[in-house]
Design a protein around this motif. Structure first.
Motif, PDB file in Angstrom:
ATOM      1  N   PRO A 198      -2.545  17.420 -19.038  1.00 11.17           N
ATOM      2  CA  PRO A 198      -3.121  16.449 -18.101  1.00 11.17           C
ATOM      3  C   PRO A 198      -2.595  15.041 -18.392  1.00 11.17           C
ATOM      4  N   ASP A 199      -2.558  14.242 -17.378  1.00 10.75           N
ATOM      5  CA  ASP A 199      -1.966  12.914 -17.494  1.00 10.75           C
ATOM      6  C   ASP A 199      -2.774  11.952 -18.341  1.00 10.75           C
ATOM      7  N   GLY A 200      -4.102  12.035 -18.191  1.00 12.37           N
ATOM      8  CA  GLY A 200      -4.923  11.077 -18.910  1.00 12.37           C
ATOM      9  C   GLY A 200      -4.972   9.723 -18.242  1.00 12.37           C
ATOM     10  N   ILE A 201      -4.145   9.543 -17.225  1.00 18.56           N
ATOM     11  CA  ILE A 201      -4.165   8.267 -16.520  1.00 18.56           C
ATOM     12  C   ILE A 201      -4.760   8.495 -15.147  1.00 18.56           C
ATOM     13  N   PRO A 202      -5.829   7.803 -14.835  1.00 13.72           N
ATOM     14  CA  PRO A 202      -6.455   8.025 -13.531  1.00 13.72           C
ATOM     15  C   PRO A 202      -5.528   7.613 -12.405  1.00 13.72           C
ATOM     16  N   ASP A 203      -5.814   8.154 -11.219  1.00 11.88           N
ATOM     17  CA  ASP A 203      -4.922   7.905 -10.101  1.00 11.88           C
ATOM     18  C   ASP A 203      -5.122   6.541  -9.469  1.00 11.88           C
ATOM     19  N   SER A 204      -6.200   5.881  -9.816  1.00 10.47           N
ATOM     20  CA  SER A 204      -6.431   4.583  -9.188  1.00 10.47           C
ATOM     21  C   SER A 204      -6.962   3.621 -10.227  1.00 10.47           C
ATOM     22  N   VAL A 205      -6.986   2.378  -9.839  1.00  8.82           N
ATOM     23  CA  VAL A 205      -7.532   1.338 -10.697  1.00  8.82           C
ATOM     24  C   VAL A 205      -9.020   1.610 -10.897  1.00  8.82           C
ATOM     25  N   ALA A 219      -1.452   1.432 -13.037  1.00 11.95           N
ATOM     26  CA  ALA A 219      -1.348   1.385 -14.493  1.00 11.95           C
ATOM     27  C   ALA A 219      -0.286   0.340 -14.809  1.00 11.95           C
ATOM     28  N   TYR A 220      -0.018   0.160 -16.090  1.00 12.58           N
ATOM     29  CA  TYR A 220       1.037  -0.777 -16.473  1.00 12.58           C
ATOM     30  C   TYR A 220       2.298   0.021 -16.771  1.00 12.58           C
ATOM     31  N   PRO A 221       3.407  -0.268 -16.092  1.00 11.02           N
ATOM     32  CA  PRO A 221       4.637   0.475 -16.358  1.00 11.02           C
ATOM     33  C   PRO A 221       5.481  -0.201 -17.430  1.00 11.02           C
ATOM     34  N   PRO A 222       5.499   0.324 -18.657  1.00 13.39           N
ATOM     35  CA  PRO A 222       6.341  -0.300 -19.684  1.00 13.39           C
ATOM     36  C   PRO A 222       7.813  -0.155 -19.316  1.00 13.39           C
ATOM     37  N   PHE A 223       8.643  -1.045 -19.860  1.00 15.47           N
ATOM     38  CA  PHE A 223      10.084  -0.890 -19.668  1.00 15.47           C
ATOM     39  C   PHE A 223      10.538   0.269 -20.546  1.00 15.47           C
ATOM     40  N   LEU A 224      11.193   1.239 -19.941  1.00 13.68           N
ATOM     41  CA  LEU A 224      11.674   2.397 -20.713  1.00 13.68           C
ATOM     42  C   LEU A 224      13.189   2.326 -20.814  1.00 13.68           C
ATOM     43  N   TRP A 225      13.652   2.256 -22.038  1.00 13.90           N
ATOM     44  CA  TRP A 225      15.078   2.079 -22.312  1.00 13.90           C
ATOM     45  C   TRP A 225      15.783   3.422 -22.207  1.00 13.90           C
ATOM     46  N   ARG A 270       2.463   7.597 -12.175  1.00 20.00           N
ATOM     47  CA  ARG A 270       3.438   8.645 -11.880  1.00 20.00           C
ATOM     48  C   ARG A 270       4.740   8.402 -12.654  1.00 20.00           C
ATOM     49  N   TYR A 271       5.124   7.133 -12.734  1.00 23.18           N
ATOM     50  CA  TYR A 271       6.334   6.754 -13.474  1.00 23.18           C
ATOM     51  C   TYR A 271       6.229   7.185 -14.940  1.00 23.18           C
ATOM     52  N   LEU A 272       5.048   6.964 -15.541  1.00 20.22           N
ATOM     53  CA  LEU A 272       4.872   7.371 -16.936  1.00 20.22           C
ATOM     54  C   LEU A 272       4.831   8.891 -17.059  1.00 20.22           C
ATOM     55  N   ALA A 273       4.193   9.539 -16.103  1.00 19.95           N
ATOM     56  CA  ALA A 273       4.118  10.999 -16.157  1.00 19.95           C
ATOM     57  C   ALA A 273       5.516  11.606 -16.049  1.00 19.95           C
ATOM     58  N   GLN A 274       6.347  11.015 -15.188  1.00 21.28           N
ATOM     59  CA  GLN A 274       7.728  11.514 -15.073  1.00 21.28           C
ATOM     60  C   GLN A 274       8.487  11.314 -16.371  1.00 21.28           C
ATOM     61  N   ALA A 275       8.254  10.157 -17.008  1.00 18.77           N
ATOM     62  CA  ALA A 275       8.951   9.893 -18.273  1.00 18.77           C
ATOM     63  C   ALA A 275       8.526  10.910 -19.335  1.00 18.77           C
ATOM     64  N   ARG A 276       7.246  11.249 -19.349  1.00 14.59           N
ATOM     65  CA  ARG A 276       6.788  12.248 -20.327  1.00 14.59           C
ATOM     66  C   ARG A 276       7.395  13.609 -20.041  1.00 14.59           C
ATOM     67  N   GLN A 329       0.861  -1.191   0.000  1.00 12.71           N
ATOM     68  CA  GLN A 329       0.000   0.000   0.000  1.00 12.71           C
ATOM     69  C   GLN A 329       0.893   1.236   0.000  1.00 12.71           C
ATOM     70  N   GLY A 330       0.620   2.175  -0.887  1.00 14.03           N
ATOM     71  CA  GLY A 330       1.480   3.350  -0.947  1.00 14.03           C
ATOM     72  C   GLY A 330       2.811   3.078  -1.611  1.00 14.03           C
ATOM     73  N   GLY A 331       2.937   1.934  -2.314  1.00 16.67           N
ATOM     74  CA  GLY A 331       4.167   1.616  -3.051  1.00 16.67           C
ATOM     75  C   GLY A 331       4.241   2.437  -4.325  1.00 16.67           C
ATOM     76  N   ARG A 332       4.955   1.936  -5.311  1.00 16.47           N
ATOM     77  CA  ARG A 332       5.182   2.736  -6.505  1.00 16.47           C
ATOM     78  C   ARG A 332       3.919   2.893  -7.344  1.00 16.47           C
ATOM     79  N   SER A 333       3.853   4.012  -8.059  1.00 11.06           N
ATOM     80  CA  SER A 333       2.723   4.274  -8.950  1.00 11.06           C
ATOM     81  C   SER A 333       3.221   4.244 -10.391  1.00 11.06           C
TER      82      SER A 333
END
Lengths: 255, 343
Positions: A220-227, B336-342, A197-203, A190-194
């Motif tokens: 906007p992210d387009g990805i909801p914060d929860s399942v 969400a699904y986290p893709p592997f990012l190279w 957020r990981y994708l938003a940071q990559a963008r 619970q409260g582990g990685r999101s």
């Protein structure tokens, strides 16, 4: 009384006491990985798992004895059962040394309760044999222990009936767990990685690299914060018929 | 930690695989040419006229070693697996999500973002190393358009929009792909993607390596208990491993395409390694196929940092890791699904 089709393994009690998530990974998700502890346990059990019997000083010992209790809803195998004149006594072989958590005692007591149900004879005592200390420990199977067995068995049936694997609760026990790699306590607690957020940071990193100042802030992210809500509804019935297996395809496209 | 297991590729025509104790024996004309212990083996891939004994297949099934049969030229024919693994609850959840537009769009967005980010990184890596190339301006402009597309994917709310952007990104990428080929001779050029059949050596190589990748991804999905045929980005079609194709998207360019590019750019393959059939289709010659397999196996042993798990692992384990992450998303443990990012 549970029907035979709903019996769960006696060993699952131990898994549940050790960690509910480990129990669910094994008994709901059906995964298993060996590590050094479990591999040593397997070697230890190679001798005792083979069904057979021997007789020494008037005590008949049977190995790999199948057991079940419809009252507890459990089935399994005792490493050994000694049938002395005053009644049967289960013997459980354990890797390592006596542990503080009561899981070994509960497993032993559950075996005894199975034996009582099947033979109709009282089983007041059981034996734990620890490989490291090479000592027999006689365990008195009192009402307190029996109540723990009944409660744990009920909790086990409740967990399996949900079909839902609980989230990890990271702790020292994770170090010795052979399923840590599948469980990933750090990532999925619970409260582990999101992942959103990981994708938003990559963008954001891409935007920064692309460096067209001021062009695109506040996207906007387009990805909801929860399942999405309700997506796990209905995943509660363990007795669903298996999904039909589609036939293997005649050929596979490359893309 | 899960170990990277080897894949045994058998390309010798007429070979027979038998169980020999706890090992696979590869026999050719009654003579045992090779013995490989089952322990440490993750998969067996047979090309063309290769057969296997039932006891071996049973042992592989029991030990979770996938056995695939491909045509001589790498087209998937069949695979042998043990009893359906994993659990039915996960597959039910996969099917339910595949039927929900919102959940579909969320996953399509994740797959496509992974693909676009990695495609853009391939282009930028090329610019870093070969900024003086004549094609550099076109490649730079493609890379920066991809950055725009990424934001559009993030804003998109339907799978149709996302598929549209994915198509644009793919045509942009393959539009500049020829520029990534550095050989001075024009033996290897790329104009457009052709696959059934591949019409030139580069397409032939791409198709072959995609087949190898698909084998690995498909096995990984089956190992975690997912149904490789029920996808999100790729629509259901009988015979199509749609979910395997979905998860492949984030791997294609940085793993498969770059392997093809390095084989070509380093001159490890030459025009004689390809055979052209009367219809114009191009196939790999036997020796060259072995070279590609060796290069693929070597690449899988290289270690990378998984940016989501923050953990180093061999490339060969990534398919399993991504399958595990997808399963955990479907089980509700990841948003969400986290893709592997190279990187």
């Amino acid at each position: 009384m549970y029907p035979e089709s709903d019996l769960l393994p006696v060993s699952a009690l131990q898994h549940l006491i050790y960690c509910p998530r480990q129990c669910a990974l094994i008994h709901i998700e059906q995964v298993w990985d060996d590590n050094v502890h479990t591999a040593l346990g397997n070697i230890l059990h190679e001798r005792v798992d083979r069904p057979g019997m021997e007789r020494r000083r008037g005590v008949r010992t049977e190995f790999g004895v199948p057991l079940r209790s419809l009252a507890l809803g459990l089935a399994g195998r005792a490493d050994a059962v000694e049938f002395a004149a005053d009644g049967p006594c289960p013997v459980e072989y354990k890797q390592g040394r006596p542990k503080r958590h009561g899981a070994d005692h509960i497993q032993l007591c559950a075996q005894a309760m199975c034996l009582e149900e099947m033979t109709g004879r009282a089983v007041p005592l059981g034996v734990l044999f620890y490989a490291t200390t090479r000592k027999r420990q006689t365990v008195e199977l009192d009402e307190h222990l029996r109540r723990q067995v009944r409660e744990t068995a009920m909790a086990l049936h409740a967990l399996v009936a949900t079909g839902i694997t609980p989230r990890p609760e990271p702790g020292p026990k994770c170090k010795g767990c052979s399923l840590a790699d599948r469980c990933r306590p750090g990532t999925f607690a619970q409260g582990g990685r999101s992942a959103a957020r990981y994708l938003a940071q990559a963008r954001r990193a891409v935007r920064d690299e692309d460096a067209r100042p001021g062009a695109r802030d506040n996207v906007p992210d387009g990805i909801p914060d929860s399942v999405p809500k309700g997506t796990r509804d209905g995943a509660r019935d363990i007795d669903m018929p298996p999904a039909p297996r589609p036939p293997h395809p005649p050929r596979q496209e490359d893309d | 930690m899960r170990r990277l297991l080897n894949t045994l590729y058998v390309t010798t025509q007429g070979a027979y695989l038998a169980k020999d104790g706890e090992a696979v024996a590869v026999r050719v004309e009654q003579e045992t040419r090779l013995r490989v212990p089952l322990h440490g083996l993750g998969g067996v891939v047979c090309f063309g006229l290769v057969s296997a004994s039932p006891p071996l297949l049973a042992a592989c099934a029991e030990q979770d070693i996938g056995v695939s049969f491909l045509s001589e030229h790498g087209r998937f024919l069949a695979s042998v697996r043990g009893p359906v693994s994993g659990n039915v609850l996960l597959r039910r959840e996969q099917y339910r999500r595949a039927d929900q537009p919102e959940a579909r769009a969320l996953l399509c967005g994740c797959f496509v973002q992974g693909k676009i980010i990695n495609a853009r990184t391939v282009l930028r890596r090329f610019l870093r190393d070969h900024g003086d190339s004549a094609d550099a301006p076109a490649i730079a402009s493609a890379a920066s358009s991809m950055a725009d597309m990424l934001d559009r994917v993030a804003r998109a709310t339907t799978e149709e929009q996302i598929r549209g952007i994915e198509g644009e990104a793919a045509s942009l990428y393959f539009g500049v792909f020829d520029g990534l080929i550095l050989t001075r001779t024009r033996d290897f050029t790329f104009t457009t993607r052709s696959r059934r059949p591949p019409l030139d050596p580069v397409n032939c190589l791409l198709s072959f390596v995609y087949t190898l990748l698909a084998h690995d991804v498909r096995s990984a999905l089956e190992t975690v208990g997912l149904d490789p045929q029920v996808g999100f980005l790729h629509r259901d079609r009988p015979g199509r491993p749609s979910l395997a194709l979905d998860v492949m998207e984030e791997f294609r360019h940085w793993l498969a395409d770059r392997l093809v590019l390095s084989l070509v750019n380093r001159g490890q393959l030459n025009p004689k390694d390809f055979k052209r059939s009367g219809s114009g289709g191009v196939v790999l010659a036997d020796d060259a196929r072995k070279d590609v397999l060796v290069a693929w196996q070597k690449r899988k042993q290289e270690e990378v940092l998984h940016p989501f798990l923050d953990e180093r692992m061999p490339i060969g384990l990534l398919a399993h890791t991504q399958a595990m992450l997808l399963a955990r998303h479907l089980r509700g443990e990841l948003d969400a699904y986290p893709p592997f990012l190279w990187k």
